[in-house]
Design a protein around this motif. Structure first.
Motif, PDB file in Angstrom:
ATOM      1  N   ILE A 179      -6.147   5.847  -5.711  1.00  0.00           N
ATOM      2  CA  ILE A 179      -6.881   6.267  -6.902  1.00  0.00           C
ATOM      3  C   ILE A 179      -7.215   5.074  -7.778  1.00  0.00           C
ATOM      4  O   ILE A 179      -8.281   5.011  -8.390  1.00  0.00           O
ATOM      5  N   ASN A 180      -6.301   4.125  -7.844  1.00  0.00           N
ATOM      6  CA  ASN A 180      -6.472   2.958  -8.729  1.00  0.00           C
ATOM      7  C   ASN A 180      -6.367   1.658  -7.927  1.00  0.00           C
ATOM      8  O   ASN A 180      -5.451   0.859  -8.136  1.00  0.00           O
ATOM      9  N   PRO A 181      -7.302   1.401  -7.031  1.00  0.00           N
ATOM     10  CA  PRO A 181      -7.172   0.249  -6.142  1.00  0.00           C
ATOM     11  C   PRO A 181      -7.387  -1.099  -6.825  1.00  0.00           C
ATOM     12  O   PRO A 181      -7.028  -2.128  -6.266  1.00  0.00           O
ATOM     13  N   TYR A 182      -7.956  -1.092  -8.044  1.00  0.00           N
ATOM     14  CA  TYR A 182      -8.292  -2.350  -8.693  1.00  0.00           C
ATOM     15  C   TYR A 182      -7.345  -2.701  -9.835  1.00  0.00           C
ATOM     16  O   TYR A 182      -7.578  -3.674 -10.558  1.00  0.00           O
ATOM     17  N   LEU A 183      -6.268  -1.945 -10.014  1.00  0.00           N
ATOM     18  CA  LEU A 183      -5.322  -2.246 -11.077  1.00  0.00           C
ATOM     19  C   LEU A 183      -4.716  -3.636 -10.891  1.00  0.00           C
ATOM     20  O   LEU A 183      -4.326  -4.021  -9.786  1.00  0.00           O
ATOM     21  N   GLU A 184      -4.608  -4.375 -12.005  1.00  0.00           N
ATOM     22  CA  GLU A 184      -3.952  -5.676 -11.997  1.00  0.00           C
ATOM     23  C   GLU A 184      -2.584  -5.609 -12.670  1.00  0.00           C
ATOM     24  O   GLU A 184      -1.718  -6.432 -12.394  1.00  0.00           O
ATOM     25  N   TYR A 185      -2.433  -4.654 -13.577  1.00  0.00           N
ATOM     26  CA  TYR A 185      -1.178  -4.525 -14.322  1.00  0.00           C
ATOM     27  C   TYR A 185      -0.801  -3.059 -14.388  1.00  0.00           C
ATOM     28  O   TYR A 185      -1.602  -2.214 -14.792  1.00  0.00           O
ATOM     29  N   LEU A 186       0.436  -2.720 -13.980  1.00  0.00           N
ATOM     30  CA  LEU A 186       0.923  -1.342 -14.028  1.00  0.00           C
ATOM     31  C   LEU A 186       2.359  -1.356 -14.538  1.00  0.00           C
ATOM     32  O   LEU A 186       3.243  -1.978 -13.951  1.00  0.00           O
ATOM     33  N   ASN A 187       2.580  -0.654 -15.655  1.00  0.00           N
ATOM     34  CA  ASN A 187       3.911  -0.591 -16.246  1.00  0.00           C
ATOM     35  C   ASN A 187       4.313   0.877 -16.409  1.00  0.00           C
ATOM     36  O   ASN A 187       3.758   1.606 -17.243  1.00  0.00           O
ATOM     37  N   LEU A 188       5.273   1.318 -15.600  1.00  0.00           N
ATOM     38  CA  LEU A 188       5.795   2.682 -15.650  1.00  0.00           C
ATOM     39  C   LEU A 188       7.245   2.699 -16.116  1.00  0.00           C
ATOM     40  O   LEU A 188       7.942   3.706 -15.976  1.00  0.00           O
ATOM     41  N   SER A 189       7.707   1.623 -16.707  1.00  0.00           N
ATOM     42  CA  SER A 189       9.122   1.478 -17.036  1.00  0.00           C
ATOM     43  C   SER A 189       9.570   2.421 -18.144  1.00  0.00           C
ATOM     44  O   SER A 189       8.774   2.948 -18.911  1.00  0.00           O
ATOM     45  N   ILE A 201       1.439   2.303  -3.486  1.00  0.00           N
ATOM     46  CA  ILE A 201       1.235   1.253  -4.487  1.00  0.00           C
ATOM     47  C   ILE A 201       0.706  -0.004  -3.814  1.00  0.00           C
ATOM     48  O   ILE A 201      -0.013  -0.798  -4.410  1.00  0.00           O
ATOM     49  N   GLY A 202       1.027  -0.180  -2.543  1.00  0.00           N
ATOM     50  CA  GLY A 202       0.515  -1.325  -1.799  1.00  0.00           C
ATOM     51  C   GLY A 202      -0.994  -1.329  -1.660  1.00  0.00           C
ATOM     52  O   GLY A 202      -1.585  -2.347  -1.308  1.00  0.00           O
ATOM     53  N   ASP A 203      -1.653  -0.183  -1.921  1.00  0.00           N
ATOM     54  CA  ASP A 203      -3.111  -0.144  -1.885  1.00  0.00           C
ATOM     55  C   ASP A 203      -3.740  -0.806  -3.098  1.00  0.00           C
ATOM     56  O   ASP A 203      -4.958  -0.994  -3.134  1.00  0.00           O
ATOM     57  N   MET A 204      -2.932  -1.127  -4.098  1.00  0.00           N
ATOM     58  CA  MET A 204      -3.433  -1.859  -5.269  1.00  0.00           C
ATOM     59  C   MET A 204      -3.410  -3.343  -4.937  1.00  0.00           C
ATOM     60  O   MET A 204      -2.567  -4.107  -5.404  1.00  0.00           O
ATOM     61  N   SER A 205      -4.349  -3.778  -4.162  1.00  0.00           N
ATOM     62  CA  SER A 205      -4.322  -5.133  -3.600  1.00  0.00           C
ATOM     63  C   SER A 205      -4.514  -6.224  -4.645  1.00  0.00           C
ATOM     64  O   SER A 205      -4.224  -7.388  -4.377  1.00  0.00           O
ATOM     65  N   ARG A 206      -4.994  -5.871  -5.835  1.00  0.00           N
ATOM     66  CA  ARG A 206      -5.213  -6.873  -6.876  1.00  0.00           C
ATOM     67  C   ARG A 206      -4.083  -6.911  -7.908  1.00  0.00           C
ATOM     68  O   ARG A 206      -4.174  -7.598  -8.917  1.00  0.00           O
ATOM     69  N   LEU A 207      -3.016  -6.188  -7.655  1.00  0.00           N
ATOM     70  CA  LEU A 207      -1.922  -6.070  -8.603  1.00  0.00           C
ATOM     71  C   LEU A 207      -1.279  -7.435  -8.861  1.00  0.00           C
ATOM     72  O   LEU A 207      -0.932  -8.163  -7.939  1.00  0.00           O
ATOM     73  N   ARG A 208      -1.113  -7.752 -10.151  1.00  0.00           N
ATOM     74  CA  ARG A 208      -0.468  -9.000 -10.553  1.00  0.00           C
ATOM     75  C   ARG A 208       0.926  -8.759 -11.135  1.00  0.00           C
ATOM     76  O   ARG A 208       1.801  -9.601 -11.014  1.00  0.00           O
ATOM     77  N   LEU A 225       5.237  -1.167   0.179  1.00  0.00           N
ATOM     78  CA  LEU A 225       5.098  -1.042  -1.272  1.00  0.00           C
ATOM     79  C   LEU A 225       4.166  -2.109  -1.837  1.00  0.00           C
ATOM     80  O   LEU A 225       3.295  -1.825  -2.641  1.00  0.00           O
ATOM     81  N   ILE A 226       4.378  -3.338  -1.396  1.00  0.00           N
ATOM     82  CA  ILE A 226       3.528  -4.407  -1.900  1.00  0.00           C
ATOM     83  C   ILE A 226       3.018  -5.289  -0.755  1.00  0.00           C
ATOM     84  O   ILE A 226       2.749  -6.476  -0.927  1.00  0.00           O
ATOM     85  N   ALA A 227       2.862  -4.686   0.410  1.00  0.00           N
ATOM     86  CA  ALA A 227       2.501  -5.460   1.601  1.00  0.00           C
ATOM     87  C   ALA A 227       1.194  -6.226   1.420  1.00  0.00           C
ATOM     88  O   ALA A 227       1.048  -7.344   1.893  1.00  0.00           O
ATOM     89  N   SER A 228       0.238  -5.610   0.738  1.00  0.00           N
ATOM     90  CA  SER A 228      -1.064  -6.265   0.587  1.00  0.00           C
ATOM     91  C   SER A 228      -1.279  -6.820  -0.804  1.00  0.00           C
ATOM     92  O   SER A 228      -2.379  -7.254  -1.132  1.00  0.00           O
ATOM     93  N   CYS A 229      -0.237  -6.803  -1.630  1.00  0.00           N
ATOM     94  CA  CYS A 229      -0.374  -7.310  -3.008  1.00  0.00           C
ATOM     95  C   CYS A 229      -0.121  -8.814  -3.029  1.00  0.00           C
ATOM     96  O   CYS A 229       0.895  -9.296  -3.535  1.00  0.00           O
ATOM     97  N   THR A 230      -1.044  -9.554  -2.516  1.00  0.00           N
ATOM     98  CA  THR A 230      -0.863 -10.997  -2.364  1.00  0.00           C
ATOM     99  C   THR A 230      -0.990 -11.762  -3.679  1.00  0.00           C
ATOM    100  O   THR A 230      -0.712 -12.960  -3.719  1.00  0.00           O
ATOM    101  N   LEU A 231      -1.430 -11.084  -4.749  1.00  0.00           N
ATOM    102  CA  LEU A 231      -1.557 -11.731  -6.048  1.00  0.00           C
ATOM    103  C   LEU A 231      -0.399 -11.374  -6.972  1.00  0.00           C
ATOM    104  O   LEU A 231      -0.393 -11.795  -8.131  1.00  0.00           O
ATOM    105  N   LEU A 232       0.579 -10.623  -6.484  1.00  0.00           N
ATOM    106  CA  LEU A 232       1.655 -10.148  -7.343  1.00  0.00           C
ATOM    107  C   LEU A 232       2.545 -11.307  -7.787  1.00  0.00           C
ATOM    108  O   LEU A 232       3.148 -11.992  -6.971  1.00  0.00           O
TER     109      LEU A 232
END
Length: 507
Positions: A179-189, A201-208, A225-232
Motif C-alpha cells: 500500500i505504501n511502497p514509497y515510504l521513507e520514514y515509518l514510526n509505529l512506536s 514491510i520489505g516492500d517499502m524499498s525506499r525506507l530509511r 522484513l527488510i530484505a529489499s530495504c537497501t537504504l535503511l
C-alpha cells in the motif's frame, strides 16, 4: 502590504494573543508561519475564514499554552485549500479532543502535522483517502485508538508517517508495504501492536527509518522484513517480544536498537559486517555466547571484529535526514515563493523543515545520559560491562580511536591491558574494574589527555601505578584498590624490596 504573500515570524519571542497577528495580516497571504513563539490563550480558527489564498498554516507551539479551537467555527466557510497544516502542540480542540472537521473538505493537503495534541477517536483514515498527494502525516503523541488500517490503494506520494505514542493496536495489515511502497520514514512506536512482524514491510524499498519499538511484536524477525530495504539507516525494534533473527545483509545500518526483547542463543555474525554502524544497543536480552553490550547473561570472548566497525564521529551532513526522513518537502504555492525568508524568482516551492531526532541512552562516567539527533556526533562509546566475557582483551579494541567511553567492567577478562589503549586519544572514560586482568598498567596511558574517569579496581594487576601527571594526577586510591600487587601514588610508595615482594610469582 496588500500584496504580501508570505509572513514568517517563527522562532522568536513574540507573546500574547495570536489573533491580533492574524487579523492584521492581509488576505493576500499564501503562507503564514507563527510557530515557536510565546503565544498563549485561546485562538479561534475562523479568523482565517477570509484568507482564501492560504496554502500553508504553521502554528506549532513552544510552550503548550496556546489553545486552538476549530469546532466553534461552525457556519464559517473556509475558502482556502491548504497544502500545509501544522498546528503541533497547540491543545487543538482541547475540550472535545476532536480532529478538525473542516479537514473533511480538504483535498490538496501535502503535509499534515497534528502531533502532541491529545486528539481522540479512531485513526483518521480519511485524511489519507481524501488527500492523494499527501507526503507527510504526523499524528504523534495523541490518543487515537483502534486498528491501524490504511486505504487499499497505493499511495505514491506518501513519504513519511508517524503515528507513535497513540493507542493503536492489533496486527498490521498483511499488505502494508504494498500500500505504501514509497515510504521513507515509518514510526509505529509506543502503541499496542502485536503478532509477528510482517514481511510486507520489505516492500517499502525506499525506507530509511523504521521504528517498531515499545509494542508487543513477537516471534522471529523474518529476513523478508527488510530484505529489499537497501537504504535503511535506522532500525528500532527495542522493547518488544522478539525471540530471534535470521541472517541479514545490513552493511548500511547506522543505528540499530534491539534491546529489551527475548533474543537468545548465539549473536548472529552479521553484527560484525555493519561497517557504517554508529550506534548499537542490544542490552537486556538473553544471549548465551558472544555479545557486544551490557547486562546480558553471556559468555565467550570479546569479538575481534569490533575494529571493523565505524565509530567515527557523525558529521552534520549525516543528519540532513533527521531520523533519516526527507527533511524538506517542496510544496508549490506560486511562481516565486520558496522557503520562508528565502525568496528566489525562478523557484516554485516552499520547503518545510520536518523531522525528529534519533535518541539513545548511554551510561558513562557513572551516569546515564541521553543523546539525540546531531548531538550524537559528540558521543561514541562501547559498553560490554556486566557480562561473563572471558579470555584476553583484543588489542584491536585500541584501534577504535574515536570512541569517548569504554566499559569492560564486571566480566572475567584475563591477561594484560593492551598497550594499544594508549591510541584511544579521545577517550574520556575507561572502566576495566572487576575482572582478572594481570601485569602492569601501560605507562603510556598518561598520554590520554581527555580522561576524566579511570578505574582498574579489583583485578590482579602488579607493578607501579602510572605517574601522577596530567589527568592521572586526578585519580585517587579508589581507581586502583583491590590490586594487592600494585604500588606507587596514590597507593603505598614502591621500593625495590616492595616491588619484588609484590610480584605474584613470589607469592
Amino acid at each position: 502590504m496588500t500584496s504580501l504573500r508570505l509572513l514568517d515570524i517563527s522562532r522568536n519571542r513574540f507573546a500574547g494573543n495570536i489573533s491580533s497577528y492574524v487579523i492584521a495580516s492581509p488576505t493576500s497571504l499564501e503562507y503564514i508561519d507563527l510557530s515557536y513563539n510565546k503565544f498563549e490563550g485561546l485562538f479561534q480558527f475562523n479568523v482565517f475564514a477570509n484568507h482564501s489564498k492560504l496554502k500553508a498554516i504553521l502554528l506549532a507551539s513552544e510552550n503548550n499554552k496556546l489553545e486552538i479551537e476549530t469546532e466553534k467555527s461552525v457556519g464559517w466557510d473556509f475558502l482556502f485549500q491548504l497544502k500545509i497544516l501544522m498546528p503541533s502542540n497547540c491543545n487543538l480542540n482541547k475540550l472535545t479532543g476532536n480532529i478538525p472537521e473542516f479537514l473533511l473538505d480538504k483535498r490538496e493537503l501535502e503535509i499534515i502535522d497534528l502531533s502532541h495534541n491529545k486528539l481522540k477517536g479512531n485513526f483518521p483514515i480519511w485524511l489519507i483517502e481524501n488527500n492523494t498527494r499527501l507526503r507527510e502525516l504526523n499524528l504523534r503523541d495523541n490518543s487515537f485508538m483502534g486498528k491501524f488500517h490504511l486505504p487499499p490503494d497505493r499511495y505514491k506520494c506518501l513519504l513519511s508517517m508517524d503515528v507513535s505514542n497513540n493507542r493503536l493496536g492489533g496486527q498490521l495489515q498483511e499488505n502494508i508495504g504494498k500500500i505504501n511502497p514509497y515510504l521513507e520514514y515509518l514510526n509505529l512506536s509506543r502503541n499496542h501492536f502485536e503478532g509477528d512482524p510482517l514481511s510486507s514491510i520489505g516492500d517499502m524499498s525506499r525506507l530509511r527509518s523504521l521504528d517498531l519499538s515499545f509494542n508487543s511484536f513477537s516471534g522471529k524477525v523474518p529476513t523478508e522484513l527488510i530484505a529489499s530495504c537497501t537504504l535503511l539507516y535506522v532500525l528500532k525494534l527495542c522493547n518488544n517480544q522478539f525471540t530471534g533473527f535470521e541472517h541479514f545483509e545490513w552493511s548500511q545500518i547506522w543505528f540499530l536498537d534491539i534491546s529489551n526483547n527475548k533474543l537468545s542463543g548465539i549473536i548472529p555474525i552479521w553484527t560484525g559486517n555493519m561497517t557504517y554502524l554508529e550506534t548499537l544497543v542490544v542490552s537486556n536480552n538473553s544471549f548465551e555466547d558472544i555479545m557486544d553490550l551490557s547486562k546480558n547473561s553471556i559468555s565467550g570472548t570479546i569479538p575481534h571484529c569490533f575494529h571493523n566497525m565505524s565509530f567515527e564521529n557523525i558529521l552534520d551532513s549525516d543528519f540532513t535526514y533527521e531520523d533519516y526522513r526527507s527533511k524538506f518537502v517542496p510544496i508549490q504555492v506560486g511562481s516565486t515563493i520558496q522557503r520562508p525568508l528565502e525568496l528566489n524568482s525562478g523557484s516554485d516551492s516552499i520547503s518545510v523543515e520536518y523531522g525528529q531526532h534519533v535518541e539513545v541512552e548511554f551510561v558513562t562516567k557513572y551516569r546515564s545520559d541521553s543523546y539525540s539527533g546531531g548531538i550524537l556526533k559528540y558521543m561514541s562509546g562501547l559498553d560490554l560491562s556486566c557480562n561473563k566475557l572471558t579470555s584476553r582483551i583484543p588489542p584491536e579494541i585500541g584501534e577504535l580511536s574515536s570512541i569517548h567511553a569504554l566499559n569492560l567492567s564486571y566480566n572475567q577478562l584475563i591477561g594484560s591491558i593492551p598497550q594499544t589503549f594508549s591510541n584511544l586519544a579521545l577517550l574520556e572514560s575507561l572502566d576495566l574494574s572487576h575482572n582478572n586482568l594481570s601485569g602492569e598498567i601501560p605507562p603510556k596511558l598518561i598520554d590520554l589527555n581527555f580522561m576524566e574517569v579511570f578505574t582498574v579496581a579489583y583485578n590482579n594487576l602488579s607493578g607501579r601505578t602510572p605517574n601522577m601527571k596530567a589527568q592521572f594526577g586526578t585519580f585517587g586510591r579508589s581507581s586502583y584498590e583491590g590490586n594487592p600487587f600494585l604500588c606507587g601514588q596514590p597507593l603505598e610508595s614502591c621500593t625495590r624490596e616492595d616491588e619484588s615482594h609484590r610480584s605474584p610469582t613470589n607469592l
